[in-house]
Design an enzyme around this catalytic site. Structure first.
Site, PDB file in Angstrom:
ATOM      1  N   THR A 173      -1.467   5.358   3.116  1.00 16.88           N
ATOM      2  CA  THR A 173      -2.696   4.571   3.156  1.00 16.88           C
ATOM      3  C   THR A 173      -2.684   3.669   4.374  1.00 16.88           C
ATOM      4  O   THR A 173      -1.671   3.058   4.700  1.00 16.88           O
ATOM      5  CB  THR A 173      -2.844   3.713   1.888  1.00 16.88           C
ATOM      6  N   ARG A 202      -6.427   6.367  -6.789  1.00 13.74           N
ATOM      7  CA  ARG A 202      -6.147   7.798  -6.749  1.00 13.74           C
ATOM      8  C   ARG A 202      -6.214   8.417  -8.146  1.00 13.74           C
ATOM      9  O   ARG A 202      -6.823   9.476  -8.354  1.00 13.74           O
ATOM     10  CB  ARG A 202      -4.771   8.029  -6.111  1.00 13.74           C
ATOM     11  N   MET A 245       0.853  -1.181   0.000  1.00 13.53           N
ATOM     12  CA  MET A 245       0.000   0.000   0.000  1.00 13.53           C
ATOM     13  C   MET A 245       0.887   1.229   0.000  1.00 13.53           C
ATOM     14  O   MET A 245       2.021   1.194   0.492  1.00 13.53           O
ATOM     15  CB  MET A 245      -0.916   0.011   1.237  1.00 13.53           C
ATOM     16  N   ASP A 246       0.379   2.321  -0.557  1.00 17.95           N
ATOM     17  CA  ASP A 246       1.121   3.571  -0.501  1.00 17.95           C
ATOM     18  C   ASP A 246       1.348   3.960   0.951  1.00 17.95           C
ATOM     19  O   ASP A 246       0.525   3.654   1.826  1.00 17.95           O
ATOM     20  CB  ASP A 246       0.339   4.678  -1.212  1.00 17.95           C
ATOM     21  N   LEU A 247       2.447   4.634   1.215  1.00 19.17           N
ATOM     22  CA  LEU A 247       2.821   4.982   2.583  1.00 19.17           C
ATOM     23  C   LEU A 247       1.688   5.637   3.374  1.00 19.17           C
ATOM     24  O   LEU A 247       1.404   5.233   4.502  1.00 19.17           O
ATOM     25  CB  LEU A 247       4.053   5.894   2.560  1.00 19.17           C
TER      26      LEU A 247
END
Length: 376
Positions: free
Chosen positions: A161, A275, A157-159
């Site tokens: 998130t 996103r 996951m993106d940081l």
């Protein structure tokens, strides 16, 4: 190229390599399988040939084939193949990873990640927004004895998130890790996110939609990348359901169009997919540093980070059990919702009780149907 039969050229090239006694490697078969495109029979034949030459597990390659079979509606064959390869991989494991103690004993800092549940092939972690997916795995690895099980990151996951993160038990060549990776690559893992986007509302509460647009990732520098909608990008599909409408409670004159709270299910797993897909609709996520544009500074005043949360993940364990876990909305995102006010009376019926009912304590569920989605 697929429509023009690129796979014909690929198969001819493989035959020519054999005739010239040139050695084929794993990457050769992976590239050839990709060129076969929707021709699942040729992809299956290549995979079987690959398995006859190379015994080591390759979850990503199996997942790619499963995705081709799934697209052709060959569900039974896909699941039979997944089960067959799991049994073969388990027979290759020199020692099957067994947890010496409960992973619930792993300690994190206050407000940090927590272990939600553990299973035979993987465990679920509720990731906090202050740590990367790789660092979560490293932190757990550091607290397990050296003779204990190894871990492999199965998803990322993106940081910024938060929410459910899947970590596989076993080293990267183990049966369990490749089994989990095959499910992710084969798009057999059901993932549900919740997010808040800005701009005009995406329909009435309860309405649904699908965003289908190819995405092309671009590396800006070593630790940062972005994605764009592009005709030469990779296929990407995202479905969403409108859960609630909001407006800014404080100084509403500073923003226009309001906010939409969405339940989102990415079918594919491209970089920044949710996103970028919503931003391409003119509905960027709140406090998105990459895609929110000029609204970022204002939004950061009441929502300090990206409003994106992995709420639910479901996949199958090695014993065939279908496991589904939920993570409640992170406290900082709950506080951000409290800074908003509902915009319509229908939110009272459909979405106004979010903080009280939707985000209850996490639980995991079992279902006999692998293809179904566990609903609370």
């Amino acid at each position: 190229r697929r429509a023009g039969g690129a796979w014909v050229s690929v198969l001819a090239l493989l035959d020519d390599m054999a005739a010239r006694s040139l050695e084929t490697e794993i990457i050769t078969y992976n590239a050839a399988s990709s060129a076969c495109g929707p021709s699942w029979r040729h992809s299956l034949a290549l995979f079987e040939e690959r398995c006859s030459k190379f015994s080591e597990p390759e979850g990503i390659a199996l997942g790619s084939l499963i995705n081709t079979l799934r697209s052709a509606n060959c569900w039974a064959l896909a699941f039979d193949l997944l089960s067959r390869e799991l049994r073969r991989w388990q027979g290759l494991d020199k020692c099957y990873d067994v947890m010496p103690h409960s992973l619930f004993e792993v300690e994190f800092w206050e407000g940090g990640p927590t272990v939600l549940s553990q299973h035979s092939a993987f465990f679920f972690v509720n990731k906090s927004p202050d740590i990367s997916s790789d660092d979560v795995v490293d932190h757990i690895r550091d607290q397990v004895p050296s003779d204990g099980p190894q871990f492999t990151g199965a998803s990322r996951m993106d940081l910024p998130t938060s929410g459910v993160l899947v970590v596989a038990l076993g080293h990267h060549e183990s049966a369990s890790a490749n089994y989990v990776q095959a499910q992710f690559a084969g798009r057999l893992v059901a993932k549900t996110y919740h997010c808040l986007c800005s701009g005009r509302w995406l329909g009435a509460v309860g309405s649904t939609g699908v965003r289908s647009a190819p995405l092309r990732p671009v590396t800006i520098h070593d630790s940062y990348s972005r994605s764009y909608v592009s005709e030469v990008g990779l296929d990407a599909y995202t479905s969403f359901c409108v859960k609630a409408h909001y407006e800014l409670e404080v100084r509403p004159e500073m923003q226009t169009g309001g906010f939409t709270f969405l339940e989102v299910r990415p079918v594919t797993g491209r970089t920044h997919q949710i996103r970028v897909h919503l931003a391409s609709l003119g509905r960027p996520l709140v406090s998105d540093p990459a895609y929110a544009g000029s609204a970022l500074a204002e939004q950061r005043q009441w929502c300090s980070r990206l409003f994106l949360h992995s709420s639910r993940v479901a996949l199958r364990d090695v014993d065939g059990t279908f496991c589904c876990i939920e993570a409640p909305l992170a406290p900082d995102l709950l506080r951000a919702l409290q800074a908003l006010r509902n915009s319509r009376s229908d939110n009272v019926r459909h979405g106004n009780s979010l903080a009280n009912s939707v985000w209850r304590q996490s639980r995991f569920y079992y279902s006999g149907s692998f293809r179904g989605i566990c609903r609370s």
